[in-house]
Design an enzyme around this catalytic site. Structure first.
Site, PDB file in Angstrom:
ATOM      1  N   ASP A 157      -5.998 -13.562   4.770  1.00 31.07           N
ATOM      2  CA  ASP A 157      -5.313 -12.264   4.852  1.00 31.07           C
ATOM      3  C   ASP A 157      -6.013 -11.244   3.964  1.00 31.07           C
ATOM      4  O   ASP A 157      -6.069 -11.413   2.741  1.00 31.07           O
ATOM      5  CB  ASP A 157      -3.847 -12.443   4.415  1.00 31.07           C
ATOM      6  CG  ASP A 157      -3.001 -11.232   4.748  1.00 31.07           C
ATOM      7  OD1 ASP A 157      -3.538 -10.263   5.322  1.00 31.07           O
ATOM      8  OD2 ASP A 157      -1.797 -11.254   4.430  1.00 31.07           O
ATOM      9  N   ASP A 158      -6.549 -10.207   4.568  1.00 31.42           N
ATOM     10  CA  ASP A 158      -7.227  -9.109   3.849  1.00 31.42           C
ATOM     11  C   ASP A 158      -8.526  -9.558   3.179  1.00 31.42           C
ATOM     12  O   ASP A 158      -8.970  -8.922   2.217  1.00 31.42           O
ATOM     13  CB  ASP A 158      -6.318  -8.470   2.772  1.00 31.42           C
ATOM     14  CG  ASP A 158      -5.141  -7.705   3.352  1.00 31.42           C
ATOM     15  OD1 ASP A 158      -4.947  -7.747   4.576  1.00 31.42           O
ATOM     16  OD2 ASP A 158      -4.429  -7.053   2.562  1.00 31.42           O
TER      17      ASP A 158
ATOM     18  N   CYS B 239      -2.133  -6.174   9.328  1.00 30.30           N
ATOM     19  CA  CYS B 239      -1.682  -7.552   9.569  1.00 30.30           C
ATOM     20  C   CYS B 239      -0.973  -7.826  10.898  1.00 30.30           C
ATOM     21  O   CYS B 239      -1.411  -8.671  11.674  1.00 30.30           O
ATOM     22  CB  CYS B 239      -0.751  -7.983   8.447  1.00 30.30           C
ATOM     23  SG  CYS B 239      -1.527  -7.939   6.836  1.00 30.30           S
TER      24      CYS B 239
ATOM     25  N   ARG C 257      -2.467 -10.183  14.030  1.00 25.04           N
ATOM     26  CA  ARG C 257      -1.963 -11.545  14.309  1.00 25.04           C
ATOM     27  C   ARG C 257      -1.461 -11.668  15.739  1.00 25.04           C
ATOM     28  O   ARG C 257      -1.659 -12.689  16.408  1.00 25.04           O
ATOM     29  CB  ARG C 257      -0.836 -11.874  13.318  1.00 25.04           C
ATOM     30  CG  ARG C 257      -1.392 -12.202  11.967  1.00 25.04           C
ATOM     31  CD  ARG C 257      -0.512 -11.800  10.798  1.00 25.04           C
ATOM     32  NE  ARG C 257      -1.391 -11.578   9.657  1.00 25.04           N
ATOM     33  CZ  ARG C 257      -1.834 -12.548   8.873  1.00 25.04           C
ATOM     34  NH1 ARG C 257      -1.432 -13.789   9.060  1.00 25.04           N
ATOM     35  NH2 ARG C 257      -2.680 -12.283   7.888  1.00 25.04           N
TER      36      ARG C 257
ATOM     37  N   LYS D  45       1.462 -17.501   6.635  1.00 23.14           N
ATOM     38  CA  LYS D  45       2.020 -16.173   6.934  1.00 23.14           C
ATOM     39  C   LYS D  45       2.200 -16.013   8.436  1.00 23.14           C
ATOM     40  O   LYS D  45       1.284 -16.292   9.208  1.00 23.14           O
ATOM     41  CB  LYS D  45       1.067 -15.107   6.398  1.00 23.14           C
ATOM     42  CG  LYS D  45       1.453 -13.685   6.765  1.00 23.14           C
ATOM     43  CD  LYS D  45       0.622 -12.679   6.008  1.00 23.14           C
ATOM     44  CE  LYS D  45       0.844 -11.274   6.498  1.00 23.14           C
ATOM     45  NZ  LYS D  45       0.162 -10.270   5.665  1.00 23.14           N
TER      46      LYS D  45
ATOM     47  N   HIS E  93       4.443 -13.051  10.129  1.00 26.54           N
ATOM     48  CA  HIS E  93       4.389 -11.588  10.261  1.00 26.54           C
ATOM     49  C   HIS E  93       4.459 -11.096  11.711  1.00 26.54           C
ATOM     50  O   HIS E  93       3.903 -10.057  12.046  1.00 26.54           O
ATOM     51  CB  HIS E  93       3.135 -11.005   9.563  1.00 26.54           C
ATOM     52  CG  HIS E  93       3.440  -9.690   8.907  1.00 26.54           C
ATOM     53  ND1 HIS E  93       2.509  -8.942   8.217  1.00 26.54           N
ATOM     54  CD2 HIS E  93       4.607  -8.980   8.866  1.00 26.54           C
ATOM     55  CE1 HIS E  93       3.075  -7.843   7.767  1.00 26.54           C
ATOM     56  NE2 HIS E  93       4.335  -7.846   8.141  1.00 26.54           N
TER      57      HIS E  93
ATOM     58  N   SER F 267       4.390 -10.539   4.668  1.00 26.80           N
ATOM     59  CA  SER F 267       3.385 -10.387   3.604  1.00 26.80           C
ATOM     60  C   SER F 267       3.941 -10.772   2.236  1.00 26.80           C
ATOM     61  O   SER F 267       5.135 -10.621   1.974  1.00 26.80           O
ATOM     62  CB  SER F 267       2.884  -8.946   3.545  1.00 26.80           C
ATOM     63  OG  SER F 267       2.217  -8.638   4.730  1.00 26.80           O
TER      64      SER F 267
ATOM     65  N   HIS G 280      -4.384 -11.336   0.133  1.00 24.14           N
ATOM     66  CA  HIS G 280      -3.574 -10.109   0.142  1.00 24.14           C
ATOM     67  C   HIS G 280      -2.971  -9.954  -1.261  1.00 24.14           C
ATOM     68  O   HIS G 280      -2.494 -10.933  -1.832  1.00 24.14           O
ATOM     69  CB  HIS G 280      -2.487 -10.311   1.201  1.00 24.14           C
ATOM     70  CG  HIS G 280      -1.673  -9.109   1.552  1.00 24.14           C
ATOM     71  ND1 HIS G 280      -0.815  -8.512   0.668  1.00 24.14           N
ATOM     72  CD2 HIS G 280      -1.570  -8.403   2.699  1.00 24.14           C
ATOM     73  CE1 HIS G 280      -0.212  -7.481   1.274  1.00 24.14           C
ATOM     74  NE2 HIS G 280      -0.663  -7.396   2.509  1.00 24.14           N
TER      75      HIS G 280
ATOM     76  N   ASP H  13      -7.790 -11.546   8.991  1.00 26.93           N
ATOM     77  CA  ASP H  13      -7.021 -10.653   9.874  1.00 26.93           C
ATOM     78  C   ASP H  13      -7.476  -9.204   9.858  1.00 26.93           C
ATOM     79  O   ASP H  13      -7.282  -8.473  10.817  1.00 26.93           O
ATOM     80  CB  ASP H  13      -5.525 -10.734   9.546  1.00 26.93           C
ATOM     81  CG  ASP H  13      -5.180 -10.102   8.200  1.00 26.93           C
ATOM     82  OD1 ASP H  13      -6.042 -10.085   7.301  1.00 26.93           O
ATOM     83  OD2 ASP H  13      -4.044  -9.624   8.039  1.00 26.93           O
ATOM     84  N   ASN H  14      -8.028  -8.766   8.731  1.00 28.46           N
ATOM     85  CA  ASN H  14      -8.516  -7.385   8.636  1.00 28.46           C
ATOM     86  C   ASN H  14      -9.352  -7.265   7.370  1.00 28.46           C
ATOM     87  O   ASN H  14      -9.415  -8.194   6.559  1.00 28.46           O
ATOM     88  CB  ASN H  14      -7.363  -6.353   8.641  1.00 28.46           C
ATOM     89  CG  ASN H  14      -6.283  -6.639   7.624  1.00 28.46           C
ATOM     90  OD1 ASN H  14      -5.185  -7.037   7.974  1.00 28.46           O
ATOM     91  ND2 ASN H  14      -6.590  -6.472   6.353  1.00 28.46           N
TER      92      ASN H  14
ATOM     93  N   LYS I  14      -9.653  -2.198   5.005  1.00 32.15           N
ATOM     94  CA  LYS I  14      -8.343  -2.399   5.655  1.00 32.15           C
ATOM     95  C   LYS I  14      -7.695  -1.052   5.973  1.00 32.15           C
ATOM     96  O   LYS I  14      -7.766  -0.127   5.162  1.00 32.15           O
ATOM     97  CB  LYS I  14      -7.432  -3.175   4.706  1.00 32.15           C
ATOM     98  CG  LYS I  14      -5.990  -3.296   5.172  1.00 32.15           C
ATOM     99  CD  LYS I  14      -5.152  -4.088   4.187  1.00 32.15           C
ATOM    100  CE  LYS I  14      -3.701  -4.156   4.652  1.00 32.15           C
ATOM    101  NZ  LYS I  14      -2.893  -5.064   3.823  1.00 32.15           N
TER     102      LYS I  14
HETATM  103 MG    MG Z   1      -3.974  -8.455   6.364  1.00 32.99          MG
END
Ligand code: MG
Length: 474
Positions: free
Chosen positions: A46-47, A86, A90, A143, A145, A168, A241, A293-294, A314
């Protein structure tokens, strides 16, 4: 003499028949194992930015397990997430569709929050739902989300099992803690996020210091419990994240500081999973994918990651917001190497469904391509274009090596400053991955071609209401 020959001949026939019969079970076993559907593991950070792994160029973060995975598998350098934040990212991975098609994006609320009333619609086909039809055991760890209300949880979307924080790790921040203090000196009690097993909350606040470790152990025990049947594990880490949390074992280990500690713990987890697969003998029948994810959340300074040589982060649809490491590992099946063709998280659904022996239902539009021929035979990737959605708007589009920008934005992503350009910009992103040299004047015909492609894409999109905007009780 003739009698002797006849005896030899009979002996030869009998021996051959015996050998053939005794070989039969072996042949069947080989055919049986070759026919068994492969297992799939997707590990989703994540991130995490493109530049946060040593094998993708980071000078001070050590990721030996991911680096080994890269050297034994395929390293994709033009691999994309389909959104720059996010929730839509996803949704795209799990459904193989741009989020505009299923209402999993919004210009008002870019992601789901703990007060959100919506989530991924039940009518969507997820990878898990389609693999279940092929007899897979399925787990979502980490996660989610895509909606925390019971009807939207993983167990309502084709997963047999769920363990994780449903959104998150910076949500449910307790009111009386100063934002600055909460993020820079994070403590578990500052973020009252729930940890769930299936539909039950089992811990609140979740102990985020041990979360990477526990997600890893959960993934391994699920694989171990289902080693005799094909399985699909979607392991979506909550980290890196912000707020950053790390276990005692990894505190202070990285030259990159706390952010590096977090990445090195995720890398350790990848090593645990690959070691389990090797030791159990499942490695040659399991495809493992690693991506994020990003792009990195750079407004948090050194608590955010790096997009390497890419522009943006992001929250933007510059390359740094959506281009991610894409690592594919399947010993004995994937031809190892460096792939500079395009691929996207959108492609995982058709690729996995095809490898499982299934077919895509033809009742809807998909935006993914089956990458299996590229993975197994090193063929050219079938993906040659990408639409860069920023919520419901199209920031830009790439066709071949050229990317058009229709908008501009704050490259740090926050605060957002999306503004439509009066005149489009054009970049050759293989020559100029940092999007520095605008070629719009030189190649107007390429811009027209890409605009035509975008119009054709828009013609396939039936706009649906957003599922991200409604709050509980509204
Ligand atoms: Mg993310």
């Amino acid at each position: 003499m003739n009698k002797l020959l006849l005896i030899f001949y009979c002996l030869f026939i009998c021996t051959s028949l015996f050998l053939l019969t005794s070989c039969e079970p072996e042949t069947e076993k080989e055919e049986g194992s070759a026919q068994r559907s492969p297992n799939f593991v997707i590990i989703f950070a994540d991130d995490m930015g493109y530049g946060d792994l040593s094998s993708y160029g980071h000078p001070s973060i050590k990721t030996p397990h991911l680096d080994r995975m890269v050297s034994e598998g395929q390293k994709w350098t033009n691999f994309y997430s389909a959104a720059n934040v996010c929730t839509p990212s996803r949704a795209a991975l799990l459904t193989g569709r741009y989020p505009i098609r299923n209402g999993m994006c919004s210009d008002k609320r870019r992601v789901l929050f703990p007060d959100s009333d919506g989530g991924l619609p039940a009518t969507e086909n997820t990878i898990a739902k389609l693999l279940k039809e092929q007899g897979y055991a399925t787990a979502a760890i980490g996660k989610w989300h895509l909606g925390h209300l019971p009807q939207y949880l993983p167990t309502s979307h084709g997963f047999d099992y769920y363990f994780g924080i449903p959104y998150s790790n910076d949500m449910d921040r307790v009111n009386d803690i100063d934002r600055q203090e909460a993020f820079w000196n994070a403590k578990i009690d500052y973020f009252n996020v729930p940890l769930m097993r299936n539909e039950e909350i089992i811990e609140r606040p979740a102990d985020q210091r041990t979360i990477t470790n526990r997600y890893t152990q959960e993934a391994i025990s699920f694989m171990n419990d289902h080693a005799e049947e094909p399985f699909f594990v979607y392991l979506a880490h909550n980290l890196p994240h912000v707020p950053l949390f790390v276990s005692e074992d990894f505190t202070g280990v990285s030259d990159r500081g706390l952010y590096g500690d977090v990445i090195e713990e995720i890398d350790w987890g990848v090593g645990q999973i690959l070691d389990y697969l090797r030791e159990s003998g499942l490695d040659e029948n399991t495809l493992v994918v690693f991506t994020s994810d990003n792009g990195p959340w750079v407004i948090f300074d050194d608590h955010g990651g790096s997009s390497g040589l890419f522009h943006g982060a992001k929250g933007t649809s510059y390359e740094g917001g959506v281009r991610e490491p894409g690592v594919f590992w399947w010993p004995g099946t994937i031809s190892p190497g460096l792939v500079t063709d395009m691929g996207a998280t959108l492609d995982l659904l058709p690729t996995l469904v095809n490898l499982s022996g299934g077919t895509l239902p033809d009742d809807r539009e998909y935006d993914g391509y089956d990458l299996s021929q590229s993975l197994i035979y090193g063929d050219k990737s079938p993906r040659e274009e990408l639409i860069y959605y920023h919520s419901t708007r199209i920031f830009g589009a790439r066709k071949g090596n050229y990317k058009v920008h229709f908008f501009e934005n704050n490259p740090d992503g926050y605060p957002e400053r999306m503004r439509e350009l009066e005149k489009e910009k054009l970049y050759q992103v293989q020559h100029d991955p940092s999007e520095r040299f605008d070629l719009a004047e030189d190649y107007p015909e390429i811009i027209s071609e890409i605009k035509e492609m975008v119009e054709a894409h828009k013609g396939t999109v039936e706009k649906v209401p957003s599922n991200l905007e409604k709050r509980i009780g509204e």
